[in-house]
Design an enzyme around this catalytic site. Structure first.
Site, short mmCIF file in Angstrom:
data_model
loop_
_atom_site.label_atom_id
_atom_site.label_comp_id
_atom_site.label_asym_id
_atom_site.label_seq_id
_atom_site.Cartn_x
_atom_site.Cartn_y
_atom_site.Cartn_z
N ARG A 1 -4.62 14.00 4.24
CA ARG A 1 -4.77 14.50 5.62
C ARG A 1 -3.76 15.59 5.89
O ARG A 1 -2.64 15.56 5.41
CB ARG A 1 -4.55 13.38 6.64
CG ARG A 1 -5.60 12.30 6.63
CD ARG A 1 -5.52 11.42 7.85
NE ARG A 1 -6.12 10.12 7.58
CZ ARG A 1 -6.41 9.22 8.50
NH1 ARG A 1 -6.17 9.47 9.76
NH2 ARG A 1 -6.95 8.06 8.18
N SER B 1 -10.78 11.01 10.29
CA SER B 1 -11.00 9.79 11.04
C SER B 1 -10.70 9.96 12.52
O SER B 1 -11.38 10.70 13.21
CB SER B 1 -10.18 8.64 10.43
OG SER B 1 -10.51 7.41 11.01
N HIS B 2 -9.64 9.29 13.02
CA HIS B 2 -9.34 9.30 14.45
C HIS B 2 -8.28 10.33 14.84
O HIS B 2 -7.89 10.39 16.00
CB HIS B 2 -8.87 7.91 14.88
CG HIS B 2 -7.64 7.46 14.15
ND1 HIS B 2 -7.71 6.79 12.94
CD2 HIS B 2 -6.32 7.59 14.43
CE1 HIS B 2 -6.49 6.52 12.54
NE2 HIS B 2 -5.62 7.00 13.41
N LYS C 1 -11.39 11.31 2.16
CA LYS C 1 -11.35 9.92 1.71
C LYS C 1 -12.22 9.86 0.46
O LYS C 1 -13.31 10.43 0.43
CB LYS C 1 -11.93 8.98 2.76
CG LYS C 1 -11.12 8.82 4.02
CD LYS C 1 -11.82 7.84 4.96
CE LYS C 1 -11.07 7.66 6.27
NZ LYS C 1 -11.79 6.74 7.20
N ASP D 1 -15.06 5.14 16.49
CA ASP D 1 -14.13 6.22 16.22
C ASP D 1 -14.89 7.43 15.66
O ASP D 1 -16.11 7.41 15.54
CB ASP D 1 -12.99 5.77 15.29
CG ASP D 1 -13.42 5.56 13.85
OD1 ASP D 1 -14.64 5.46 13.60
OD2 ASP D 1 -12.54 5.50 12.97
N ASP E 1 -15.33 8.92 12.79
CA ASP E 1 -16.14 8.90 11.57
C ASP E 1 -16.88 7.59 11.38
O ASP E 1 -17.47 7.35 10.33
CB ASP E 1 -15.30 9.23 10.34
CG ASP E 1 -14.31 8.13 9.95
OD1 ASP E 1 -13.81 7.45 10.86
OD2 ASP E 1 -14.04 7.97 8.75
N ASP F 1 -16.18 4.25 11.17
CA ASP F 1 -15.85 3.03 10.41
C ASP F 1 -15.15 1.97 11.27
O ASP F 1 -14.75 0.92 10.77
CB ASP F 1 -15.03 3.34 9.15
CG ASP F 1 -13.74 4.09 9.44
OD1 ASP F 1 -13.39 4.25 10.62
OD2 ASP F 1 -13.08 4.52 8.47
N ARG F 2 -15.00 2.25 12.57
CA ARG F 2 -14.41 1.27 13.49
C ARG F 2 -15.32 1.08 14.70
O ARG F 2 -15.98 2.02 15.14
CB ARG F 2 -13.04 1.75 14.00
CG ARG F 2 -11.95 1.70 12.99
CD ARG F 2 -10.70 2.39 13.50
NE ARG F 2 -10.09 1.69 14.63
CZ ARG F 2 -9.07 2.19 15.33
NH1 ARG F 2 -8.58 3.37 15.04
NH2 ARG F 2 -8.56 1.50 16.32
N HIS G 1 -11.69 -2.66 12.27
CA HIS G 1 -12.50 -2.35 11.10
C HIS G 1 -13.14 -3.68 10.68
O HIS G 1 -12.42 -4.67 10.48
CB HIS G 1 -11.65 -1.83 9.94
CG HIS G 1 -11.13 -0.44 10.12
ND1 HIS G 1 -11.75 0.66 9.56
CD2 HIS G 1 -10.05 0.02 10.78
CE1 HIS G 1 -11.06 1.74 9.87
NE2 HIS G 1 -10.03 1.38 10.61
#
Length: 457
Positions: free
Chosen positions: A19, A103-104, A113, A241, A243, A245-246, A328
């Protein structure tokens, strides 16, 4: 970027992802080097690539792919939630996947990732190897590509069909979702509609500037969702979120449900059907998780915090379910991956089969006083050193600790954990106890010891 203008690969490569700020830490040239490094690491195998909605995503995807095709064949599935990339790797039988996402994180950030199909995540020593490869790559010397790129359209529809086949609703539900201008707006609303739900979607339009709020689902960003759930008399709300995944859930009264309590709702449903099944959870979850899973006839398995560790443990243990306090949720039904969309559909299925409201389900669960992830700023180059100091100090005190991730002090009637973030320059403290008095004692002790360690006392 260092003072000399060179890329600081040690800074952008984290424990289980990459990142940085686009144009500063992460440029197109850097992405090409990273792509070529992954190609070397993967030894020319097949790779599926996707990206989230961030403004820099297309540029970084193109640069990444230009490095990957130095040795690998690449399939591009376009703009998708991260869980759909895991799905695509399995559905299309690819050896590995790389998602362009931060992500967030705020909009100026981006990253990557990576994972190896059904063999789990790429992290730790493997990430260090890829980082070292990247440092030595000159994009001008990559030569003619040995691989090629093809686009695969329609993976979203394939995923929608796949998860719909695994969900059965017994009554119509009223749902409010906040997709945070991220990738879930492309996927979740349509599935809920196909299942016969009434769904109101907030911030549905994909927009990489995230104009409504940061793409992280928490109390500070989900105020609109909480209000709309109550106003529309919805059965529940869900905030995703950036992307996908949450998934953070809101009950019909507008209350946010902690991730470990949501995990127990999923555990009860799954273990009633599969007694003896394994449930993976991370060590900042409530002690109620271990107690409740055992009571339901399941096998609780503790793991360190982070999707790579939980997902790998899910695969290795053939677990049915996994979860984190951060919401998650991992399901064997979808290849063991953390999937916010599937989690929200699964909760809808559970509610549709019950006369209980979501708030009533939560109220029936065991709960203890707790403090969750209070952040204390600590530079990246010091945070892990500080944790080691604390570990040594607690050992000197003769305290009982668990050291698989940070340092967790365990007492009969409570616990406190201090751990360095893998993605931010902070040390986090979480604590739980059977009484408020004990909680304060543990938390205050942790803060005092952390401050001493950071000062070098």
């Amino acid at each position: 970027m260092t003072a000399s203008g060179k890329t600081d690969f040690d800074h952008i490569f984290r424990a289980y992802d990459i990142r940085g700020i686009f144009g500063k830490d992460l440029t197109e040239e850097v992405a090409t080097k990273i792509g070529a490094a992954f190609a070397t690491f993967l030894e020319g195998k097949t790779v599926v690539v996707g990206r989230d909605v961030r403004i820099s995503g297309e540029q970084l995807r193109d640069a990444l792919v230009s490095g990957l095709i130095s040795r690998c064949n690449v399939t591009d599935v376009g703009v998708v939630p991260t869980p759909l990339l895991y799905f695509a790797a399995n559905r299309l039988q690819k050896d590995a996947g790389i998602m362009v996402t931060a992500s967030h994180n705020p909009p100026q950030w981006n990253g990557f990732k990576a994972f190896r199909g059904q063999k789990g995540s790429i992290y730790g020593k493997d990430m260090e190897t890829i980082r070292d490869y990247a440092k030595g790559i000159d994009p001008k010397k990559l030569g003619e590509p040995r691989g090629k790129t093809v686009c695969h359209e329609g993976i979203i529809r394939e995923y929608q069909d796949f998860v719909q086949s695994k969900i059965r609703l017994e009554r119509k539900l009223n749902v409010v979702a906040d997709t945070a201008n991220g990738t879930c707006g492309l996927v979740a609303p349509a599935i809920f509609e196909r299942l016969g739900c009434d769904i109101l979607t907030l911030n549905k339009k994909p927009d990489g500037t995230f104009p409504a709020h940061l793409p992280v689902p928490k109390a500070e960003t989900l105020g609109e969702l909480m209000n709309e759930v109550v106003r529309h008399k919805a059965d529940f709300g869900v905030g995703y979120d950036g992307d996908g995944d949450r998934a953070v859930f809101i009950d019909e009264k507008g209350n946010l449900i902690p991730g470990d309590l949501t995990l127990l709702i999923f555990a009860k449903d799954i273990l009633q059907k599969h007694r003896g099944g394994k449930v993976v959870y991370e060590l900042s979850c409530s002690m109620a998780v271990e107690e409740y899973v055992k009571k339901l006839g399941g096998i609780p398995i503790v793991e360190r915090v982070g999707h790579t560790f939980i997902m790998d443990k899910m695969i290795g243990e053939k677990a049915l379910l996994g979860g984190e306090k951060s919401s998650h949720f991992y399901f064997a039904d979808v290849y063991g991956m953390d999937d916010g969309v599937f989690a929200s559909l699964k909760l809808a299925e559970i509610l549709s089969k019950s006369d209980e409201k979501l708030s009533e389900m939560v109220a029936s669960l065991p709960q203890y006083p707790s403090v969750y992830e209070k952040n204390f700023e600590c530079p990246d180059n010091l945070k892990f050193v500080v944790i080691e100091k604390l570990r040594s100090q607690f050992k000197e005190y003769g305290l009982k600790t668990l050291n698989i991730d940070g340092v967790k002090l365990i007492e009969e009637d409570g616990w406190v954990i201090l751990r360095a973030s893998n993605t931010e320059p902070v040390v986090r403290i979480s604590a739980e106890a059977r009484t408020e008095e004990k909680l304060k004692q543990l938390y205050d002790f942790a803060v005092k010891e952390l401050n001493k360690a950071m000062k070098g006392d």
